[in-house]
Design a protein around this motif. Structure first.
Motif, PDB file in Angstrom:
ATOM      1  N   GLY A   1       0.821  -1.199   0.000  1.00 45.40           N
ATOM      2  CA  GLY A   1       0.000   0.000   0.000  1.00 45.40           C
ATOM      3  C   GLY A   1       0.855   1.249   0.000  1.00 45.40           C
ATOM      4  N   GLY A   2       0.252   2.341   0.432  1.00 47.16           N
ATOM      5  CA  GLY A   2       0.976   3.594   0.531  1.00 47.16           C
ATOM      6  C   GLY A   2       1.108   4.298  -0.801  1.00 47.16           C
ATOM      7  N   GLU A   3       2.056   5.235  -0.833  1.00 48.80           N
ATOM      8  CA  GLU A   3       2.283   6.075  -2.021  1.00 48.80           C
ATOM      9  C   GLU A   3       3.291   5.368  -2.924  1.00 48.80           C
ATOM     10  N   LEU A   4       2.814   4.391  -3.693  1.00 50.55           N
ATOM     11  CA  LEU A   4       3.732   3.486  -4.367  1.00 50.55           C
ATOM     12  C   LEU A   4       3.999   3.838  -5.827  1.00 50.55           C
ATOM     13  N   GLY A   5       3.244   4.754  -6.403  1.00 46.52           N
ATOM     14  CA  GLY A   5       3.370   5.022  -7.830  1.00 46.52           C
ATOM     15  C   GLY A   5       4.494   5.975  -8.182  1.00 46.52           C
ATOM     16  N   SER A   6       4.458   6.460  -9.412  1.00 44.24           N
ATOM     17  CA  SER A   6       5.390   7.509  -9.832  1.00 44.24           C
ATOM     18  C   SER A   6       4.965   8.817  -9.186  1.00 44.24           C
ATOM     19  N   ASN A   7       5.936   9.705  -9.003  1.00 48.47           N
ATOM     20  CA  ASN A   7       5.637  11.053  -8.536  1.00 48.47           C
ATOM     21  C   ASN A   7       5.955  12.008  -9.685  1.00 48.47           C
ATOM     22  N   ALA A   8       7.022  12.790  -9.573  1.00 56.52           N
ATOM     23  CA  ALA A   8       7.324  13.779 -10.609  1.00 56.52           C
ATOM     24  C   ALA A   8       7.637  13.113 -11.942  1.00 56.52           C
ATOM     25  N   LEU A   9       7.201  13.765 -13.014  1.00 52.09           N
ATOM     26  CA  LEU A   9       7.468  13.343 -14.386  1.00 52.09           C
ATOM     27  C   LEU A   9       8.207  14.470 -15.086  1.00 52.09           C
TER      28      LEU A   9
ATOM     29  N   HIS B   1       8.347   6.002  -6.624  1.00 57.41           N
ATOM     30  CA  HIS B   1       8.280   5.798  -5.184  1.00 57.41           C
ATOM     31  C   HIS B   1       8.463   4.330  -4.819  1.00 57.41           C
ATOM     32  N   GLY B   2       7.644   3.464  -5.398  1.00 54.86           N
ATOM     33  CA  GLY B   2       7.652   2.058  -4.987  1.00 54.86           C
ATOM     34  C   GLY B   2       8.955   1.346  -5.281  1.00 54.86           C
ATOM     35  N   ASP B   3       9.532   1.623  -6.457  1.00 52.85           N
ATOM     36  CA  ASP B   3      10.801   0.988  -6.823  1.00 52.85           C
ATOM     37  C   ASP B   3      12.003   1.758  -6.288  1.00 52.85           C
ATOM     38  N   ARG B   4      11.758   2.920  -5.678  1.00 54.57           N
ATOM     39  CA  ARG B   4      12.779   3.689  -4.950  1.00 54.57           C
ATOM     40  C   ARG B   4      13.955   4.064  -5.852  1.00 54.57           C
ATOM     41  N   ARG B   5      13.614   4.628  -7.002  1.00 47.16           N
ATOM     42  CA  ARG B   5      14.679   4.970  -7.953  1.00 47.16           C
ATOM     43  C   ARG B   5      14.218   6.070  -8.907  1.00 47.16           C
ATOM     44  N   MET B   6      15.193   6.628  -9.617  1.00 43.95           N
ATOM     45  CA  MET B   6      14.927   7.456 -10.791  1.00 43.95           C
ATOM     46  C   MET B   6      15.000   6.538 -11.998  1.00 43.95           C
TER      47      MET B   6
ATOM     48  N   GLY C   1       7.184   7.832  -0.081  1.00 44.20           N
ATOM     49  CA  GLY C   1       6.774   6.647  -0.819  1.00 44.20           C
ATOM     50  C   GLY C   1       6.926   5.342  -0.055  1.00 44.20           C
ATOM     51  N   MET C   2       7.484   5.396   1.149  1.00 40.73           N
ATOM     52  CA  MET C   2       7.646   4.184   1.949  1.00 40.73           C
ATOM     53  C   MET C   2       6.411   4.008   2.828  1.00 40.73           C
ATOM     54  N   GLU C   3       5.982   2.773   2.988  1.00 39.34           N
ATOM     55  CA  GLU C   3       4.705   2.523   3.676  1.00 39.34           C
ATOM     56  C   GLU C   3       4.668   3.104   5.085  1.00 39.34           C
ATOM     57  N   GLN C   4       5.784   3.035   5.805  1.00 33.06           N
ATOM     58  CA  GLN C   4       5.844   3.616   7.152  1.00 33.06           C
ATOM     59  C   GLN C   4       6.753   4.842   7.193  1.00 33.06           C
ATOM     60  N   GLN C   5       6.958   5.441   6.015  1.00 33.28           N
ATOM     61  CA  GLN C   5       7.784   6.640   5.859  1.00 33.28           C
ATOM     62  C   GLN C   5       9.133   6.483   6.574  1.00 33.28           C
ATOM     63  N   GLU C   6       9.528   7.461   7.414  1.00 28.96           N
ATOM     64  CA  GLU C   6      10.885   7.374   7.978  1.00 28.96           C
ATOM     65  C   GLU C   6      11.036   6.233   8.977  1.00 28.96           C
ATOM     66  N   LYS C   7       9.926   5.650   9.423  1.00 28.32           N
ATOM     67  CA  LYS C   7       9.990   4.520  10.357  1.00 28.32           C
ATOM     68  C   LYS C   7       9.963   3.166   9.646  1.00 28.32           C
ATOM     69  N   ASP C   8       9.967   3.179   8.326  1.00 27.35           N
ATOM     70  CA  ASP C   8       9.863   1.934   7.565  1.00 27.35           C
ATOM     71  C   ASP C   8      11.105   1.064   7.788  1.00 27.35           C
ATOM     72  N   PRO C   9      10.908  -0.214   8.125  1.00 26.77           N
ATOM     73  CA  PRO C   9      12.061  -1.098   8.368  1.00 26.77           C
ATOM     74  C   PRO C   9      12.934  -1.299   7.127  1.00 26.77           C
ATOM     75  N   ALA C  10      12.399  -1.034   5.954  1.00 28.22           N
ATOM     76  CA  ALA C  10      13.181  -1.223   4.728  1.00 28.22           C
ATOM     77  C   ALA C  10      14.057  -0.013   4.404  1.00 28.22           C
TER      78      ALA C  10
END
Length: 310
Positions: free
Chosen positions: A81-89, A102-107, A155-164
């Motif tokens: 869940g969460g904000e997993l899609g693309s953001n800026a284009l 966001h979800g793939d955590r990359r440019m 974009g992380m499900e638990q934002q700055e507290k996300d274990p990943a």
């Protein structure tokens, strides 16, 4: 056409940019959280992200609203869940679509032409010193092809507290044309929107932290380090009573700044003077200039808005 919001004048020079009776038109609605608007001049189309839906939408005057690309930001097999899609284009120098995923955590760059979109992606940068980014949020290309982007935790499900989470800070980064990733600053609490002034000597970065809702300005030194940090504007007090925070923004060829923030879009001239606001009843996230700076498209929560300017 449905309209919402108003134009609020703070300085008479606003009238050279926007008529005081300009309308804030709703051109599309029904999104979870619209973001990252990008005008494609050759196709007369607006692209934008619906981040929670993991898709990019397309709008044209002739065809209205369509789905352009899905998935757009998360290509993993495990549901999340969460904000997993693309953001800026944004577009690179070759006119190819580049996105903050966001979800793939990359440019990443879409590995397909604009008129035949496909969910195939080439990673441009996905880590710093071997640690994965949080969730690249907004980005801009410099004229020499260098890519600058921000990396808050949204974009992380638990934002700055996300274990990943792997990086202990929220950075502003540069990706050189050879692929080298450089950390420019790790001092901002929630770096978000960013843009260069027209001469590319100054980088402005929005900080979307309710406790420090500001736009920072940095001069760019010869080695691309960010120096002489200063405030364009502090809107922490306004953020306590109005919806929205400093988020995405654009700068026109005259140096005027159209910055989403508390209460709508704040319009500053090149000297940082507030000229006025495009007031909106929902949080605004980003904007795009189109048609030689005569039209402003705004992503605002569940809406996409249009303001025809001078």
């Amino acid at each position: 056409m449905k309209t919402i919001g108003t134009i609020e004048q703070a300085d008479s020079s606003l009238l050279s940019i926007i008529s005081k009776d300009a309308k804030v038109e709703v051109i599309a609605e029904g999104f979870d959280w619209s973001e990252g608007p990008l005008w494609i001049p050759g196709a007369n189309m607006l692209l934008f992200s619906d981040i929670p839906q993991n898709k990019i939408c397309k709008w044209t005057e002739a065809g209205g609203l369509e789905t352009y690309l899905t998935p757009s930001g998360y290509t993993g097999a495990k549901p999340r869940g969460g904000e997993l899609g693309s953001n800026a284009l944004i577009l690179d120098k070759q006119g190819r679509l580049v996105m903050c995923q966001h979800g793939d955590r990359r440019m990443a760059r879409m590995d397909a032409p604009l008129d035949h979109p496909a969910s195939r992606f080439v990673s441009l940068a996905d880590n710093y010193d071997g640690k994965k980014f949080n969730s690249p949020n907004d980005a801009v290309f410099r004229s020499n092809g260098d890519l600058f982007f921000t990396d808050p935790p949204y974009g992380m499900e638990q934002q700055e507290k996300d274990p990943a989470r792997e990086l202990p800070f929220h950075g502003v980064f540069k990706v050189s044309t050879d692929g080298k990733v450089t950390l420019l600053t790790d001092t901002l609490t929630r770096p978000n929107g960013l843009a260069f002034t027209p001469d590319e000597k100054t980088l402005i970065v929005a900080n979307s932290d309710p406790n420090k809702a500001v736009w920072y300005m940095f001069d760019i030194a010869e080695n691309d380090s960010l120096v002489n940090p200063r405030l364009l504007r502090d809107v922490t007090e306004e953020a306590k009573t109005e919806t929205g925070l400093p988020d995405g923004f654009k700068i026109d060829r005259q140096g005027n700044i159209f910055a989403t923030g508390p209460g709508g879009v704040w319009i500053f001239n090149s000297g940082g003077k507030l000229l006025g606001k495009i007031k909106a009843p929902v949080a605004t996230s980003n904007c795009a200039l189109a048609e030689d700076d005569k039209v402003l498209y705004i992503t605002a929560d569940n809406y996409v808005l249009r303001v025809k300017m001078r």
